[in-house]
Design a protein around this motif. Sequence first.
Motif, PDB file in Angstrom:
ATOM      1  N   ARG A 143       0.822  -1.208   0.000  1.00 39.79           N
ATOM      2  CA  ARG A 143       0.000   0.000   0.000  1.00 39.79           C
ATOM      3  C   ARG A 143       0.853   1.254   0.000  1.00 39.79           C
ATOM      4  O   ARG A 143       1.965   1.264   0.533  1.00 39.79           O
ATOM      5  CB  ARG A 143      -0.938  -0.001   1.212  1.00 39.79           C
ATOM      6  CG  ARG A 143      -1.971  -1.125   1.163  1.00 39.79           C
ATOM      7  CD  ARG A 143      -2.864  -1.120   2.376  1.00 39.79           C
ATOM      8  NE  ARG A 143      -3.905  -2.147   2.281  1.00 39.79           N
ATOM      9  CZ  ARG A 143      -4.672  -2.527   3.296  1.00 39.79           C
ATOM     10  NH1 ARG A 143      -4.513  -1.965   4.478  1.00 39.79           N
ATOM     11  NH2 ARG A 143      -5.595  -3.448   3.130  1.00 39.79           N
ATOM     12  N   MET A 144       0.293   2.306  -0.583  1.00 38.77           N
ATOM     13  CA  MET A 144       1.002   3.571  -0.698  1.00 38.77           C
ATOM     14  C   MET A 144       0.752   4.489   0.495  1.00 38.77           C
ATOM     15  O   MET A 144       0.818   5.703   0.378  1.00 38.77           O
ATOM     16  CB  MET A 144       0.593   4.298  -1.988  1.00 38.77           C
ATOM     17  CG  MET A 144       0.797   3.506  -3.258  1.00 38.77           C
ATOM     18  SD  MET A 144       2.517   3.018  -3.582  1.00 38.77           S
ATOM     19  CE  MET A 144       2.386   1.224  -3.445  1.00 38.77           C
ATOM     20  N   LYS A 145       0.440   3.930   1.627  1.00 37.08           N
ATOM     21  CA  LYS A 145       0.339   4.659   2.889  1.00 37.08           C
ATOM     22  C   LYS A 145       0.322   3.620   3.999  1.00 37.08           C
ATOM     23  O   LYS A 145       0.061   2.434   3.754  1.00 37.08           O
ATOM     24  CB  LYS A 145      -0.917   5.516   2.949  1.00 37.08           C
ATOM     25  CG  LYS A 145      -2.225   4.743   2.904  1.00 37.08           C
ATOM     26  CD  LYS A 145      -3.408   5.694   3.030  1.00 37.08           C
ATOM     27  CE  LYS A 145      -4.721   4.912   3.010  1.00 37.08           C
ATOM     28  NZ  LYS A 145      -5.890   5.807   3.142  1.00 37.08           N
ATOM     29  N   GLU A 146       0.594   4.054   5.221  1.00 38.41           N
ATOM     30  CA  GLU A 146       0.618   3.100   6.330  1.00 38.41           C
ATOM     31  C   GLU A 146      -0.786   2.603   6.607  1.00 38.41           C
ATOM     32  O   GLU A 146      -1.714   3.396   6.766  1.00 38.41           O
ATOM     33  CB  GLU A 146       1.208   3.736   7.580  1.00 38.41           C
ATOM     34  CG  GLU A 146       1.346   2.739   8.725  1.00 38.41           C
ATOM     35  CD  GLU A 146       2.149   3.276   9.899  1.00 38.41           C
ATOM     36  OE1 GLU A 146       2.411   2.502  10.835  1.00 38.41           O
ATOM     37  OE2 GLU A 146       2.514   4.470   9.869  1.00 38.41           O
ATOM     38  N   SER A 148      -4.125   1.435   8.364  1.00 36.37           N
ATOM     39  CA  SER A 148      -4.726   1.862   9.632  1.00 36.37           C
ATOM     40  C   SER A 148      -5.499   0.749  10.310  1.00 36.37           C
ATOM     41  O   SER A 148      -5.918   0.898  11.460  1.00 36.37           O
ATOM     42  CB  SER A 148      -5.671   3.053   9.379  1.00 36.37           C
ATOM     43  OG  SER A 148      -6.684   2.696   8.454  1.00 36.37           O
ATOM     44  N   ARG A 156       7.702  -1.188   6.378  1.00 33.56           N
ATOM     45  CA  ARG A 156       7.920  -0.116   5.413  1.00 33.56           C
ATOM     46  C   ARG A 156       8.987  -0.549   4.417  1.00 33.56           C
ATOM     47  O   ARG A 156      10.101  -0.930   4.799  1.00 33.56           O
ATOM     48  CB  ARG A 156       8.333   1.178   6.109  1.00 33.56           C
ATOM     49  CG  ARG A 156       8.546   2.330   5.127  1.00 33.56           C
ATOM     50  CD  ARG A 156       8.512   3.671   5.783  1.00 33.56           C
ATOM     51  NE  ARG A 156       8.738   4.751   4.823  1.00 33.56           N
ATOM     52  CZ  ARG A 156       8.482   6.022   5.048  1.00 33.56           C
ATOM     53  NH1 ARG A 156       7.974   6.393   6.222  1.00 33.56           N
ATOM     54  NH2 ARG A 156       8.706   6.950   4.130  1.00 33.56           N
ATOM     55  N   SER A 159      10.180   4.585  -0.176  1.00 34.68           N
ATOM     56  CA  SER A 159       9.400   5.786  -0.427  1.00 34.68           C
ATOM     57  C   SER A 159       9.389   6.068  -1.922  1.00 34.68           C
ATOM     58  O   SER A 159      10.332   5.738  -2.646  1.00 34.68           O
ATOM     59  CB  SER A 159       9.977   6.991   0.328  1.00 34.68           C
ATOM     60  OG  SER A 159       9.866   6.808   1.721  1.00 34.68           O
ATOM     61  N   VAL A 198      -2.840   8.223  -4.743  1.00 32.02           N
ATOM     62  CA  VAL A 198      -2.258   8.733  -3.503  1.00 32.02           C
ATOM     63  C   VAL A 198      -2.395  10.243  -3.484  1.00 32.02           C
ATOM     64  O   VAL A 198      -2.307  10.921  -4.515  1.00 32.02           O
ATOM     65  CB  VAL A 198      -0.776   8.313  -3.364  1.00 32.02           C
ATOM     66  CG1 VAL A 198      -0.662   6.809  -3.238  1.00 32.02           C
ATOM     67  CG2 VAL A 198       0.050   8.807  -4.547  1.00 32.02           C
ATOM     68  N   SER A 199      -2.636  10.790  -2.309  1.00 27.68           N
ATOM     69  CA  SER A 199      -2.927  12.219  -2.184  1.00 27.68           C
ATOM     70  C   SER A 199      -1.762  13.084  -2.645  1.00 27.68           C
ATOM     71  O   SER A 199      -1.963  14.170  -3.197  1.00 27.68           O
ATOM     72  CB  SER A 199      -3.300  12.557  -0.739  1.00 27.68           C
ATOM     73  OG  SER A 199      -2.259  12.185   0.154  1.00 27.68           O
ATOM     74  N   VAL A 261       5.947   9.430  -0.703  1.00 28.71           N
ATOM     75  CA  VAL A 261       4.830   8.510  -0.467  1.00 28.71           C
ATOM     76  C   VAL A 261       5.411   7.224   0.125  1.00 28.71           C
ATOM     77  O   VAL A 261       6.180   6.529  -0.547  1.00 28.71           O
ATOM     78  CB  VAL A 261       4.086   8.194  -1.773  1.00 28.71           C
ATOM     79  CG1 VAL A 261       2.962   7.195  -1.518  1.00 28.71           C
ATOM     80  CG2 VAL A 261       3.550   9.469  -2.412  1.00 28.71           C
TER      81      VAL A 261
END
Length: 299
Positions: A143-146, A148, A156, A159, A198-199, A261
């Motif tokens: 995934r492109m973010k941790e 939740s 990790r 980046s 991704v944001s 990211v």
Amino acid sequence: MDWDKLRIFHAVADAGSLTHAGDTLHLSQSAVSRQIRALEESLGSTLFHRHARGLILTEQGELLFDATTAMTKRLDAAVARIRDSVEEVFGELRVTTTTGFGSLWLAKRLPKLYQKYPDLKIDLMLEENVLDLPMREADVAIRMKEPSQADLIRLRLMSVKMQLYAVRSYLDAHGTPRTMDDLGEHRLICQNTSSTQVSAGARLVRELMTHPIRSTLTVNNYFGVLQAVLNGLGVGVLPDYVTEDHPELIRVLDQVESNEVPVFLAYPEELRASRRIAAFREFITEQIMEKRQRQRDTS
């Protein structure tokens, strides 16, 4: 509660048809129908609305189907853990990640994993939606973010940054932009900011769009953006990991890039001892380490 009747009920609810469920279960339609009637009698509730187009769950049937779905996923997890108790790495591994990362980076490296574990069966699910790992919608995710969600093991990996790229043929024909104002004379190729991404990438595109861009091409995934850039259509917003496999890409406007990211590998806590998960985790980690080494060697 009769487990066999629940199994038959789940198959019927999933198929929406006694006949199709019977084919899946290798039972006659009449045998399936008898089991459903017996289950309804034992519960004192009607589980299906019956009409010419098939079967539709009643409110009570929906409640039971939710329960049998959760049970099925838990049983699948238990079976996976039992199978993973042996030394060999085999069987199905369901991997989910984004369309861009899966098609542009991961899929190209999977032959090396299959060379090492030829009996592995990978189901690669490329989509932007975040699948529920604890509910076993997938076994492992990149995934492109941790993540939740609770009860997940997280690692990790690296980046990523979104940057601007073009190919030599395009730059020779249209010139190389030196400033953001120069970019206005070029065609910008990017993901539409309304598409799921991704944001950090969306923020960069929104910033670029504040300039008077002459022409644009928007695509709903990075694979499409890359193909357009490689075919000389313009300057594209792409994740920096694509340059490893496409050295023909030339970065332009070096000062323009997104925020970092983070890329995470995640899987359910209950699959901690899975041989397949361990093999995939080690493979991905090795690929990332080799990538970093190549970057050091060329810097």
